[in-house]
Design a protein around this motif. Structure first.
Motif, PDB file in Angstrom:
ATOM      1  N   LEU A   1       0.857  -1.187   0.000  1.00 18.45           N
ATOM      2  CA  LEU A   1       0.000   0.000   0.000  1.00 18.45           C
ATOM      3  C   LEU A   1       0.892   1.235   0.000  1.00 18.45           C
ATOM      4  O   LEU A   1       1.037   1.944   0.998  1.00 18.45           O
ATOM      5  N   ILE A   2       1.519   1.452  -1.152  1.00 20.00           N
ATOM      6  CA  ILE A   2       2.417   2.586  -1.343  1.00 20.00           C
ATOM      7  C   ILE A   2       1.991   3.331  -2.601  1.00 20.00           C
ATOM      8  O   ILE A   2       1.255   2.784  -3.438  1.00 20.00           O
ATOM      9  N   GLY A   3       2.457   4.585  -2.729  1.00 21.07           N
ATOM     10  CA  GLY A   3       1.946   5.482  -3.752  1.00 21.07           C
ATOM     11  C   GLY A   3       1.953   4.938  -5.155  1.00 21.07           C
ATOM     12  O   GLY A   3       0.951   5.030  -5.886  1.00 21.07           O
ATOM     13  N   HIS A   4       3.095   4.371  -5.584  1.00 22.36           N
ATOM     14  CA  HIS A   4       3.204   4.002  -6.990  1.00 22.36           C
ATOM     15  C   HIS A   4       2.454   2.728  -7.363  1.00 22.36           C
ATOM     16  O   HIS A   4       2.424   2.335  -8.521  1.00 22.36           O
TER      17      HIS A   4
ATOM     18  N   VAL B   1      -5.586  -6.301   0.279  1.00 21.72           N
ATOM     19  CA  VAL B   1      -4.672  -7.078   1.115  1.00 21.72           C
ATOM     20  C   VAL B   1      -3.266  -6.503   0.997  1.00 21.72           C
ATOM     21  O   VAL B   1      -2.728  -6.391  -0.112  1.00 21.72           O
ATOM     22  N   GLY B   2      -2.686  -6.126   2.116  1.00 18.91           N
ATOM     23  CA  GLY B   2      -1.322  -5.609   2.105  1.00 18.91           C
ATOM     24  C   GLY B   2      -1.146  -4.537   3.167  1.00 18.91           C
ATOM     25  O   GLY B   2      -2.099  -4.122   3.831  1.00 18.91           O
ATOM     26  N   LYS B   3       0.076  -4.108   3.314  1.00 22.72           N
ATOM     27  CA  LYS B   3       0.368  -3.042   4.266  1.00 22.72           C
ATOM     28  C   LYS B   3       1.329  -2.059   3.608  1.00 22.72           C
ATOM     29  O   LYS B   3       1.954  -2.352   2.586  1.00 22.72           O
ATOM     30  N   GLY B   4       1.451  -0.866   4.200  1.00 24.02           N
ATOM     31  CA  GLY B   4       2.349   0.127   3.636  1.00 24.02           C
ATOM     32  C   GLY B   4       2.032   1.511   4.166  1.00 24.02           C
ATOM     33  O   GLY B   4       1.044   1.730   4.865  1.00 24.02           O
TER      34      GLY B   4
ATOM     35  N   GLU C   1      -4.212   6.881   4.543  1.00 30.64           N
ATOM     36  CA  GLU C   1      -4.773   7.725   3.485  1.00 30.64           C
ATOM     37  C   GLU C   1      -5.795   6.957   2.657  1.00 30.64           C
ATOM     38  O   GLU C   1      -6.841   7.491   2.268  1.00 30.64           O
ATOM     39  N   LEU C   2      -5.489   5.687   2.373  1.00 32.28           N
ATOM     40  CA  LEU C   2      -6.390   4.876   1.552  1.00 32.28           C
ATOM     41  C   LEU C   2      -7.675   4.556   2.308  1.00 32.28           C
ATOM     42  O   LEU C   2      -8.763   4.547   1.720  1.00 32.28           O
ATOM     43  N   LYS C   3      -7.563   4.312   3.609  1.00 33.85           N
ATOM     44  CA  LYS C   3      -8.764   4.073   4.414  1.00 33.85           C
ATOM     45  C   LYS C   3      -9.638   5.322   4.456  1.00 33.85           C
ATOM     46  O   LYS C   3     -10.871   5.242   4.398  1.00 33.85           O
ATOM     47  N   GLU C   4      -8.993   6.474   4.548  1.00 38.21           N
ATOM     48  CA  GLU C   4      -9.738   7.731   4.543  1.00 38.21           C
ATOM     49  C   GLU C   4     -10.438   7.933   3.197  1.00 38.21           C
ATOM     50  O   GLU C   4     -11.584   8.388   3.136  1.00 38.21           O
ATOM     51  N   LEU C   5      -9.738   7.576   2.114  1.00 38.12           N
ATOM     52  CA  LEU C   5     -10.326   7.685   0.782  1.00 38.12           C
ATOM     53  C   LEU C   5     -11.523   6.749   0.639  1.00 38.12           C
ATOM     54  O   LEU C   5     -12.546   7.107   0.042  1.00 38.12           O
TER      55      LEU C   5
ATOM     56  N   ASP D   1     -17.616   3.486   2.894  1.00 34.18           N
ATOM     57  CA  ASP D   1     -18.095   2.475   1.953  1.00 34.18           C
ATOM     58  C   ASP D   1     -17.857   1.092   2.551  1.00 34.18           C
ATOM     59  O   ASP D   1     -16.730   0.584   2.586  1.00 34.18           O
ATOM     60  N   ASP D   2     -18.930   0.485   3.068  1.00 35.47           N
ATOM     61  CA  ASP D   2     -18.770  -0.800   3.762  1.00 35.47           C
ATOM     62  C   ASP D   2     -18.572  -1.970   2.807  1.00 35.47           C
ATOM     63  O   ASP D   2     -18.452  -3.124   3.238  1.00 35.47           O
ATOM     64  N   ARG D   3     -18.507  -1.687   1.504  1.00 39.73           N
ATOM     65  CA  ARG D   3     -18.199  -2.744   0.529  1.00 39.73           C
ATOM     66  C   ARG D   3     -16.683  -2.957   0.426  1.00 39.73           C
ATOM     67  O   ARG D   3     -16.227  -3.906  -0.199  1.00 39.73           O
ATOM     68  N   ILE D   4     -15.903  -2.051   1.028  1.00 43.56           N
ATOM     69  CA  ILE D   4     -14.436  -2.106   0.951  1.00 43.56           C
ATOM     70  C   ILE D   4     -13.878  -2.608   2.273  1.00 43.56           C
ATOM     71  O   ILE D   4     -14.198  -2.070   3.340  1.00 43.56           O
ATOM     72  N   THR D   5     -13.017  -3.640   2.204  1.00 44.35           N
ATOM     73  CA  THR D   5     -12.399  -4.201   3.406  1.00 44.35           C
ATOM     74  C   THR D   5     -10.884  -4.178   3.274  1.00 44.35           C
ATOM     75  O   THR D   5     -10.337  -4.611   2.258  1.00 44.35           O
ATOM     76  N   PHE D   6     -10.215  -3.664   4.322  1.00 47.95           N
ATOM     77  CA  PHE D   6      -8.752  -3.702   4.411  1.00 47.95           C
ATOM     78  C   PHE D   6      -8.361  -4.838   5.365  1.00 47.95           C
ATOM     79  O   PHE D   6      -8.862  -4.909   6.485  1.00 47.95           O
ATOM     80  N   TYR D   7      -7.433  -5.685   4.924  1.00 42.82           N
ATOM     81  CA  TYR D   7      -7.059  -6.856   5.708  1.00 42.82           C
ATOM     82  C   TYR D   7      -5.679  -6.732   6.341  1.00 42.82           C
ATOM     83  O   TYR D   7      -5.335  -7.524   7.221  1.00 42.82           O
ATOM     84  N   GLY D   8      -4.881  -5.776   5.892  1.00 43.25           N
ATOM     85  CA  GLY D   8      -3.487  -5.783   6.311  1.00 43.25           C
ATOM     86  C   GLY D   8      -2.760  -6.915   5.606  1.00 43.25           C
ATOM     87  O   GLY D   8      -3.226  -7.448   4.588  1.00 43.25           O
TER      88      GLY D   8
END
Length: 402
Positions: free
Chosen positions: A236-239, A262-265, A270-274, A278-285
């Motif tokens: 989860l990095i810019g590029h 899936v991932g970390k960075g 910022e991505l979670k804030e973006l 929206d509860d259709r989006i899940t971040f897992y780390g």
């Protein structure tokens, strides 16, 4: 044949796809009866970590050491620009790494050496191998010879087509160090080989495209369509362009779609804030093992939204393995893997509206998804690790018999 793999990190200290790939080919070569040795780094843990430690793991001799520098690669976050510049200067040609690698090679006496990404190992590894006149292969996984950032991106995130003077100086230094030392240069994409050739690297070395290897499934995973599951796996990095994916997904009005990230960075907050509410989006780390496999198997679509010159992302190979089509940015080596309308689709990097339209079309047309799944699964069979290692064995023999 006795084969030495040199890689910057190696499991359990894996940091990217290159070291996972190196581990897989090391294990496959060992299974086929070759004697395999690995030279890799280890995190700093007192002065004892500077000396190499040796241990047999899964029948493979692993030599680990910490390349002496002003701080460990495990704690770069928060370092000042000046300190990072000093660290990178030492890393370009590290005398300590040179001596340790040379001594290990003298002791092991391999028939051939296969070096992967030299970040943290240092370009001095090339001189250590060549000084002992051992035939060797270099697999290029990224752009460390062209860019200390590795990504060929400016600080503002834009693709670097016109490097600054200091970057051109670095390229000249790295070009001088590696010159035509490798007997053979491999890369999973022609794009990377062209980039190196354009910048004067390896004019006398034989350069070959060799896609990565995976262990494919024998049968295609059956998918469900009550919900359409879209997945991103990676840093989860810019590029990596995950913001492009989130923007495209949020504009889709369908309720029965899910986005799994899936991932970390460094960009995770910022991505979670973006993503907002929206509860259709899940971040897992970070996920590994069965948890990751379970998500990958049920996914209907993988998205690779990179805005940089990707080489040949392992995530695409793995997606095909599960019969999951890939929508990817048309940049770097990604288009060499995706055949439009067969195993996925391409869109212009950064153009989230274009990505949105492709996602919308596939979500509303599950019959096309099924067709793409078959194409993705069939594509995975071309990258069978057993065939991959057979090709490597042939290449190793060719250069060792010279």
């Amino acid at each position: 044949m006795k084969i030495c793999q040199i890689i910057y990190t190696y499991p359990p200290h894996a940091t990217g796809g290159a070291d996972i790939y190196a581990e897989r080919i090391a294990k496959e070569l060992s299974t086929k009866g070759h004697e395999v040795v690995v030279i890799t780094t280890q995190p700093y843990n007192g002065l004892s970590s500077i000396k190499s430690s040796s241990k047999v793991e899964n029948g493979i001799m692993i030599h680990r050491f910490y390349p002496l520098n002003i701080y460990s690669w495990t704690n770069t976050a928060g370092k000042s620009l000046l300190i990072k510049m000093v660290w990178n200067t030492f890393d370009i040609w590290n005398l300590h790494a040179y001596l340790v690698i040379k001594n290990i090679l003298k002791k092991e006496k391999p028939d051939v050496v296969h070096i992967h990404t030299p970040t943290w190992i240092s370009l001095s590894a090339f001189d250590a191998i060549k000084s002992l006149k051992i035939p060797f292969v270099f697999t290029v996984h990224e752009y460390i010879l062209l860019c200390r950032r590795v990504s060929l991106l400016h600080a503002n995130g834009e693709v670097c087509d016109n490097p600054r003077s200091i970057c051109k100086l670095y390229q000249k230094i790295s070009r001088t160090i590696v010159s035509s030392k490798p007997d053979l240069v491999l890369s999973p994409s022609n794009f990377v080989l062209r980039m190196l050739n354009k910048n004067g690297f390896f004019p006398e070395s034989k350069c070959i495209k060799l896609p990565l290897g995976i262990t494919p499934y024998k049968e295609k995973t059956e998918k469900k369509y009550e919900n359409i599951d879209i997945i991103y796996t990676g840093a989860l990095i810019g590029h990596k362009g995950v913001d492009v994916l989130i923007n495209a997904f949020k504009n889709l009005k369908h309720n029965k779609i899910r986005l799994h990230i899936v991932g970390k960075g460094e960009k995770i907050n910022e991505l979670k804030e973006l993503a907002g509410k929206d509860d259709r989006i899940t971040f897992y780390g970070f996920l590994g093992g069965e948890e990751l496999t379970s998500l990958q198997e049920k996914a209907n679509i993988t998205v690779m939204p990179s805005i940089w010159y990707e080489n040949s992302p392992m995530a695409i190979y793995e997606s095909f393995k599960y019969g999951t089509p890939v929508i990817g940015s048309e940049i770097g080596g990604i288009p060499e893997l995706i055949e439009e309308g067969v195993n996925g689709y391409l869109f212009q990097p950064g153009k989230f509206k274009e990505l949105e339209e492709i996602l919308k079309h596939l979500v509303e047309n599950p019959l096309e998804l099924k067709k793409l799944e078959t194409g993705a699964f069939n594509s995975s069979q071309k990258y069978d690790m057993r065939l991959h290692v057979k090709k490597l064995e042939k290449l190793y023999k060719e250069i060792s018999d010279k």
